[in-house]
Write a protein that holds these residues in place. Structure first.
Motif, PDB file in Angstrom:
ATOM      1  N   ILE A  41      -2.291   4.054  -3.881  1.00 61.42           N
ATOM      2  CA  ILE A  41      -2.917   2.749  -4.008  1.00 61.42           C
ATOM      3  C   ILE A  41      -2.198   1.964  -5.090  1.00 61.42           C
ATOM      4  O   ILE A  41      -1.962   2.483  -6.189  1.00 61.42           O
ATOM      5  CB  ILE A  41      -4.406   2.893  -4.411  1.00 61.42           C
TER       6      ILE A  41
ATOM      7  N   LEU B 223       0.802  -1.217   0.000  1.00 60.06           N
ATOM      8  CA  LEU B 223       0.000   0.000   0.000  1.00 60.06           C
ATOM      9  C   LEU B 223       0.838   1.272   0.000  1.00 60.06           C
ATOM     10  O   LEU B 223       0.356   2.342  -0.356  1.00 60.06           O
ATOM     11  CB  LEU B 223      -0.936   0.016   1.218  1.00 60.06           C
TER      12      LEU B 223
ATOM     13  N   LEU C 118      -8.259  -5.603  -1.860  1.00 57.35           N
ATOM     14  CA  LEU C 118      -8.304  -4.146  -1.955  1.00 57.35           C
ATOM     15  C   LEU C 118      -9.719  -3.697  -2.294  1.00 57.35           C
ATOM     16  O   LEU C 118     -10.344  -4.215  -3.224  1.00 57.35           O
ATOM     17  CB  LEU C 118      -7.330  -3.663  -3.027  1.00 57.35           C
TER      18      LEU C 118
END
Length: 505
Positions: free
Chosen positions: A495, A48, A86
């Motif tokens: 991201i 991340l 995610l």
């Protein structure tokens, strides 16, 4: 809680002005969730690019509101092994563990880029289905019932992700889906507001009872009555405490539960020995201790299964407290109206062997329920124990005063019972209205069909043709460790990239 009735998603119920040969409204089609949903990214928290993330687990979901309410801020270095999926704004998470619990939620914008447990099937709408339509569809009871049919296991009932994705559902034209969603969201707001008002009324009733018990245990609810002697008759000097957590009238006394009553912890006979079960002795589990009087039990055992029956079979008037239990169980109390034994997750307080009223002790435990739960301790499953129960400090009024207090509380409880019945009836009516609304939505009866809409079958056939011309990608892909991160999302956090293309049908 979102529910529906009747044929439900994928059923044969019809609506609208006309149906096709398959029982669907004209212009509708049918496809599996696997065909309708996009692939999602599988990631490691370390990918991340930040030190913490919001972890959405099954316990984070409120099944009544169908929303995320308890995500945990988690250090990347301490991430659970199941933190792998995610999330994106507009996803729907559907728990594959105990699906009947309806742990389903819409993912709002603030959780875009956070991570969900692999205990969820994460559904991301493709181009053939509106994402809000998808959310309403899979949170309906008709769809959930079809998932539950596929669950496996007894102690840990669950379904596989593919079991969810292979379910075929009705698909309206995309334009009609948009109209259905607009109407659903509009009407469900009103139903939700009504349910919220009922919840407030129910909570106020609970708060009122707690306020009544607070005053009762401080001598402020009922008049003093010394006709049967003062508290010294019940609490001799040898067990009386010098004081307690709050002030009480001069004629009252403090003592601990263990100094006044015998306290015992139960046991469970071997489940492997069938001769121990189905006997003449009622047997109480902790789940049955739920602020009530117990006059029957779900299970019974034989006398032969009990060591020292005279100490383990408790007489009517015994007050019980649940020491261990999921949800709201721990700390709840009950009064035995029958002789019974119980399991090791409960403690019995033999109040009936004294002159003190069992109902007074029961109301004392009800009044301090939240405090008792906070005092529980121990690892992954907080619990009370016999020592903690014995050391609870309780104020003891004169016996006549106890009778006045119990009578007054029971009178007020009866008034509250009427309120709770009205609230329960209101929730049932709201549920029926929600049922009817969702049933109409998924059978084509909520909104009129429009002949100018592109039929869903045309869109589905076009996407299926595209799929046949391409190599079908895996639905689940792990973000590449070497791929540059995508542009920051609304959260402002980097991201990792991953496939975002819709899965061809």
């Amino acid at each position: 809680m979102t529910t529906d009735s009747g044929a439900g998603p994928g059923g044969s119920g019809s609506g609208g002005d006309a149906t096709d040969a398959g029982g669907l409204p004209v212009g509708w089609g049918r496809a599996t969730l696997g065909e309708l949903c996009q692939p999602i990214e599988k990631v490691l928290p370390t990918e991340l690019g930040r030190s913490t993330f919001q972890y959405v687990d099954i316990g984070s979901i409120d099944p009544s509101a169908l929303s995320v309410v308890g995500a945990v801020e988690t250090e990347v270095d301490a991430a659970p092994s199941r933190a792998r999926q995610l999330l994106r704004h507009g996803d729907t998470v559907f728990s594959t563990v105990r699906p009947y619990l309806r742990k389903i939620a819409w993912i709002p914008e603030e959780f875009d880029g956070e991570i969900a447990s692999t205990g969820f099937c994460v559904l991301r709408a493709g181009e053939a289905i509106d994402r809000r339509f998808l959310f309403h569809l899979v949170s309906s009871s008709g769809f959930i019932a079809r998932v539950v049919e596929k669950q496996r296991g007894v102690s840990y009932p669950a379904v596989r992700e593919r079991d969810v994705l292979e379910i075929a559902v009705p698909v309206p034209p995309l334009a009609e889906q948009h109209r259905i969603v607009a109407k659903l969201d509009e009407q469900l707001v009103f139903i939700g507001a009504g349910e919220g008002a009922l919840g407030v009324a129910d909570a106020k009733g609970g708060h009122f009872l707690q306020a009544v018990l607070h005053d009762a245990l401080r001598g402020k609810l009922a008049p003093e009555d010394l006709s049967e002697g003062d508290a010294q008759v019940l609490v001799p000097d040898s067990v009386a405490l010098d004081g307690g957590p709050w002030d009480i009238p001069d004629g009252w006394r403090w003592a601990t539960i263990g100094k006044l009553f015998k306290v015992a912890v139960g046991s469970t006979p071997s489940r492997g020995n069938s001769a121990y079960w189905g006997g003449d002795v009622p047997w109480v589990s902790s789940g049955e201790v739920s602020f009530a009087r117990i006059s029957s039990t779900r299970e019974s055992i034989t006398v032969d299964s009990i060591t020292s029956p005279e100490a383990r079979i408790h007489p009517p008037g015994t007050v019980m407290i649940a020491m261990i239990g999921e949800g709201r169980t721990r700390g709840q109390a009950a009064i035995l109206d029958i002789p019974a034994a119980h399991n090791q997750n409960c403690a019995s307080i033999r109040v009936s062997e004294t002159a003190i009223l069992p109902e007074f002790v029961y109301y004392f435990l009800m009044a301090r329920y939240e405090e008792t739960r906070r005092e529980a301790s121990g690892g992954n499953q907080p619990a009370l124990n016999k020592w903690k129960v014995q050391n609870l400090e309780i104020p003891i009024p004169p016996l006549g005063t106890q009778r006045n207090i119990v009578a007054r509380v029971q009178e007020l409880e009866e008034d509250l019972r009427g309120l709770r019945e009205a609230v329960t009836d209101g929730w049932a009516r709201a549920s029926k209205l929600r049922n009817a609304l969702l049933h109409a939505a998924f059978t084509g009866a909520l909104m009129p069909q429009d002949a100018d809409d592109e039929p869903a079958s045309v869109l589905l056939d076009r996407i299926r043709a595209q799929r046949s011309a391409e190599v079908r990608p895996s639905r689940r892909k792990r973000a590449s460790r070497t791929t540059a991160p995508a542009a920051p999302q609304s959260s402002g956090r980097p991201i990792p990239s991953g496939t975002q293309e819709a899965l061809p049908l």
